[in-house]
Write a protein that holds these residues in place. Structure first.
Motif, PDB file in Angstrom:
ATOM      1  N   LEU A 178       0.821  -1.211   0.000  1.00 28.09           N
ATOM      2  CA  LEU A 178       0.000   0.000   0.000  1.00 28.09           C
ATOM      3  C   LEU A 178       0.858   1.265   0.000  1.00 28.09           C
ATOM      4  N   VAL A 179       1.898   1.284   0.843  1.00 21.10           N
ATOM      5  CA  VAL A 179       2.780   2.455   0.902  1.00 21.10           C
ATOM      6  C   VAL A 179       3.488   2.653  -0.437  1.00 21.10           C
ATOM      7  N   PHE A 180       3.944   1.547  -1.026  1.00 25.40           N
ATOM      8  CA  PHE A 180       4.682   1.652  -2.285  1.00 25.40           C
ATOM      9  C   PHE A 180       3.806   2.151  -3.423  1.00 25.40           C
ATOM     10  N   TRP A 181       2.653   1.485  -3.622  1.00 21.82           N
ATOM     11  CA  TRP A 181       1.828   1.806  -4.780  1.00 21.82           C
ATOM     12  C   TRP A 181       0.992   3.072  -4.587  1.00 21.82           C
ATOM     13  N   CYS A 182       0.640   3.384  -3.357  1.00 28.10           N
ATOM     14  CA  CYS A 182      -0.238   4.539  -3.113  1.00 28.10           C
ATOM     15  C   CYS A 182       0.515   5.806  -2.698  1.00 28.10           C
ATOM     16  N   LEU A 183       1.767   5.655  -2.248  1.00 26.46           N
ATOM     17  CA  LEU A 183       2.507   6.825  -1.767  1.00 26.46           C
ATOM     18  C   LEU A 183       3.810   7.032  -2.526  1.00 26.46           C
ATOM     19  N   LEU A 184       4.654   6.025  -2.546  1.00 25.24           N
ATOM     20  CA  LEU A 184       5.985   6.189  -3.132  1.00 25.24           C
ATOM     21  C   LEU A 184       5.962   6.286  -4.653  1.00 25.24           C
ATOM     22  N   VAL A 185       5.188   5.435  -5.305  1.00 23.01           N
ATOM     23  CA  VAL A 185       5.146   5.477  -6.772  1.00 23.01           C
ATOM     24  C   VAL A 185       4.582   6.802  -7.296  1.00 23.01           C
ATOM     25  N   PRO A 186       3.456   7.284  -6.770  1.00 20.61           N
ATOM     26  CA  PRO A 186       2.945   8.571  -7.274  1.00 20.61           C
ATOM     27  C   PRO A 186       3.880   9.754  -6.997  1.00 20.61           C
ATOM     28  N   LEU A 187       4.589   9.727  -5.880  1.00 18.78           N
ATOM     29  CA  LEU A 187       5.396  10.880  -5.480  1.00 18.78           C
ATOM     30  C   LEU A 187       6.863  10.789  -5.894  1.00 18.78           C
ATOM     31  N   LEU A 188       7.438   9.587  -5.893  1.00 20.75           N
ATOM     32  CA  LEU A 188       8.891   9.475  -6.046  1.00 20.75           C
ATOM     33  C   LEU A 188       9.347   8.656  -7.247  1.00 20.75           C
ATOM     34  N   ALA A 189       8.428   8.019  -7.969  1.00 21.81           N
ATOM     35  CA  ALA A 189       8.827   7.254  -9.151  1.00 21.81           C
ATOM     36  C   ALA A 189       9.494   8.183 -10.159  1.00 21.81           C
ATOM     37  N   ASN A 190      10.635   7.722 -10.720  1.00 22.83           N
ATOM     38  CA  ASN A 190      11.450   8.486 -11.662  1.00 22.83           C
ATOM     39  C   ASN A 190      12.146   9.680 -11.020  1.00 22.83           C
ATOM     40  N   VAL A 191      12.009   9.825  -9.696  1.00 28.48           N
ATOM     41  CA  VAL A 191      12.731  10.874  -8.970  1.00 28.48           C
ATOM     42  C   VAL A 191      13.816  10.226  -8.110  1.00 28.48           C
ATOM     43  N   GLN A 192      13.411   9.313  -7.227  1.00 28.35           N
ATOM     44  CA  GLN A 192      14.373   8.591  -6.401  1.00 28.35           C
ATOM     45  C   GLN A 192      14.612   7.163  -6.878  1.00 28.35           C
ATOM     46  N   PHE A 193      13.700   6.625  -7.673  1.00 25.52           N
ATOM     47  CA  PHE A 193      13.877   5.280  -8.196  1.00 25.52           C
ATOM     48  C   PHE A 193      13.095   5.131  -9.493  1.00 25.52           C
ATOM     49  N   LYS A 194      13.480   4.120 -10.264  1.00 26.29           N
ATOM     50  CA  LYS A 194      12.791   3.812 -11.510  1.00 26.29           C
ATOM     51  C   LYS A 194      11.977   2.546 -11.321  1.00 26.29           C
ATOM     52  N   LEU A 195      10.726   2.622 -11.658  1.00 29.02           N
ATOM     53  CA  LEU A 195       9.834   1.472 -11.501  1.00 29.02           C
ATOM     54  C   LEU A 195      10.117   0.461 -12.614  1.00 29.02           C
ATOM     55  N   THR A 196      10.608  -0.705 -12.223  1.00 31.58           N
ATOM     56  CA  THR A 196      10.909  -1.781 -13.158  1.00 31.58           C
ATOM     57  C   THR A 196      10.017  -2.986 -12.860  1.00 31.58           C
ATOM     58  N   LEU A 197      10.065  -3.967 -13.745  1.00 37.14           N
ATOM     59  CA  LEU A 197       9.278  -5.179 -13.549  1.00 37.14           C
ATOM     60  C   LEU A 197       9.724  -5.893 -12.274  1.00 37.14           C
ATOM     61  N   LEU A 198      11.030  -5.901 -12.002  1.00 36.79           N
ATOM     62  CA  LEU A 198      11.545  -6.574 -10.810  1.00 36.79           C
ATOM     63  C   LEU A 198      11.064  -5.874  -9.542  1.00 36.79           C
ATOM     64  N   ILE A 199      11.168  -4.553  -9.516  1.00 34.38           N
ATOM     65  CA  ILE A 199      10.723  -3.804  -8.335  1.00 34.38           C
ATOM     66  C   ILE A 199       9.215  -3.933  -8.157  1.00 34.38           C
ATOM     67  N   GLY A 200       8.471  -3.879  -9.255  1.00 34.92           N
ATOM     68  CA  GLY A 200       7.029  -4.052  -9.165  1.00 34.92           C
ATOM     69  C   GLY A 200       6.647  -5.425  -8.648  1.00 34.92           C
ATOM     70  N   SER A 201       7.391  -6.452  -9.072  1.00 38.36           N
ATOM     71  CA  SER A 201       7.118  -7.818  -8.613  1.00 38.36           C
ATOM     72  C   SER A 201       7.391  -7.967  -7.120  1.00 38.36           C
ATOM     73  N   LEU A 202       8.461  -7.306  -6.647  1.00 35.58           N
ATOM     74  CA  LEU A 202       8.791  -7.379  -5.225  1.00 35.58           C
ATOM     75  C   LEU A 202       7.700  -6.767  -4.354  1.00 35.58           C
ATOM     76  N   HIS A 203       6.956  -5.837  -4.915  1.00 41.19           N
ATOM     77  CA  HIS A 203       5.900  -5.166  -4.155  1.00 41.19           C
ATOM     78  C   HIS A 203       4.511  -5.699  -4.509  1.00 41.19           C
TER      79      HIS A 203
END
Length: 305
Positions: A178-203
């Protein structure tokens, strides 16, 4: 912060306040675990650990599912480790992912032992029978008193560990996703990290495999496990504070852990409260399973707890 944190950083007024927010739940949870361990509302049976809640489903299929989940999660964790090294374990996500992997490792071993025991021949009043013959005839009523005693025995340390890890994983996986998909991805994706298939799978795969296991297993899920979930999160935050204080990292892996802002106590308090709905979401999933599946499949589903 980009530079190493000095003494003045740790002497800010919000630091002891955030420490209190961490310590109080940890102490309460540990005290609850110690006092209620022997008085838990329900005795965990070894039968619950490896058997399925579906009447005609051989526990061997639950064993295969757990082994498959363990293999997949181990592969994902290894691939992430190969990319970033031990650095991945600075994140709560990887702590939780590793814990879920550990759960499926233990669950696979327990299921393997249970399946072996289900084929073991035992003596009964009417001669010789097997656990499989007695047990799958009716998952609740066993014909052999000896089989009933053996299967309904207390699960012991490994069983209690398995249940505690299972319930901790449930709350922690919902929290991380929930924190990753609802908070970190909208606010920090492509800023502090790049969303990849591996990272998405881990979450994603952590909670997906857990829900699949829940749909098949007969493990009880109670609010007693929330105490373990709280301790798990407190341990991670204490770990992060030690890492920061020793200078191993100069930035926080999650922005809401930053102590150098007057809003830090609100963030910490909010995250502490957020644990409750996260655990409640999974408790609701189990409740729906035990409430609606018996109505939809009255001849196939057996509520074992």
């Amino acid at each position: 912060m980009s530079k190493q944190k000095g003494l003045e950083y740790w002497l800010q007024w919000q630091v002891p306040l955030c420490a209190v927010i961490i310590v109080i739940p940890a102490v309460v949870a540990l005290n609850y675990i110690r006092n209620d361990n022997k008085n838990n509302a329900r005795t965990l049976r070894s039968f619950d650990l490896w058997n399925s809640c579906w009447r005609n489903l051989n526990p061997f299929w639950l064993l295969l599912y757990r082994a498959f989940a363990f293999a997949c999660l181990t592969s994902l964790l290894y691939n992430m480790f190969a990319v970033t090294g031990a650095f991945i374990f600075f994140f709560y996500t990887q702590w939780t992912f590793a814990l879920v992997t550990f759960y499926f490792a233990v669950a696979t071993l327990v299921s393997a032992y249970g399946c072996w025991m289900s084929t073991k021949k035992i003596s009964s009043e009417d001669g010789v029978s097997t656990y499989k013959e007695e047990e799958f005839k009716d998952k609740i009523k066993l014909q052999s008193p000896h089989a009933q005693k053996e299967i309904h025995q207390k699960a012991g340390f490994l069983g209690s560990l398995m249940q505690a890890v299972y319930q901790t994983c449930a709350g922690a996986s919902v929290l991380t996703d929930l924190v990753f998909w609802c908070l970190l991805v909208p606010l920090l994706a492509n800023v502090q990290f790049k969303l990849t298939l591996l990272i998405g799978s881990l979450h994603t795969m952590n909670v997906v495999f857990l829900i699949g296991d829940t749909a098949l297993n007969g493990l009880p899920f109670t609010w007693y496990g929330f105490a373990f979930f709280a301790v798990w999160s407190c341990l991670y935050i204490i770990f992060q504070w030690i890492v920061q204080a020793c200078g191993f990292m100069t930035w926080w892996p999650y922005p809401f852990l930053e102590l150098g802002t007057p809003l830090a106590p609100l963030w910490y308090f909010g995250m502490a409260l957020f644990h409750i709905p996260c655990y409640a979401i999974y408790a609701m999933i189990v409740s729906v399973k035990n409430s609606f599946l018996p109505r939809l499949f009255p001849r196939a589903f057996v509520r074992l707890n």
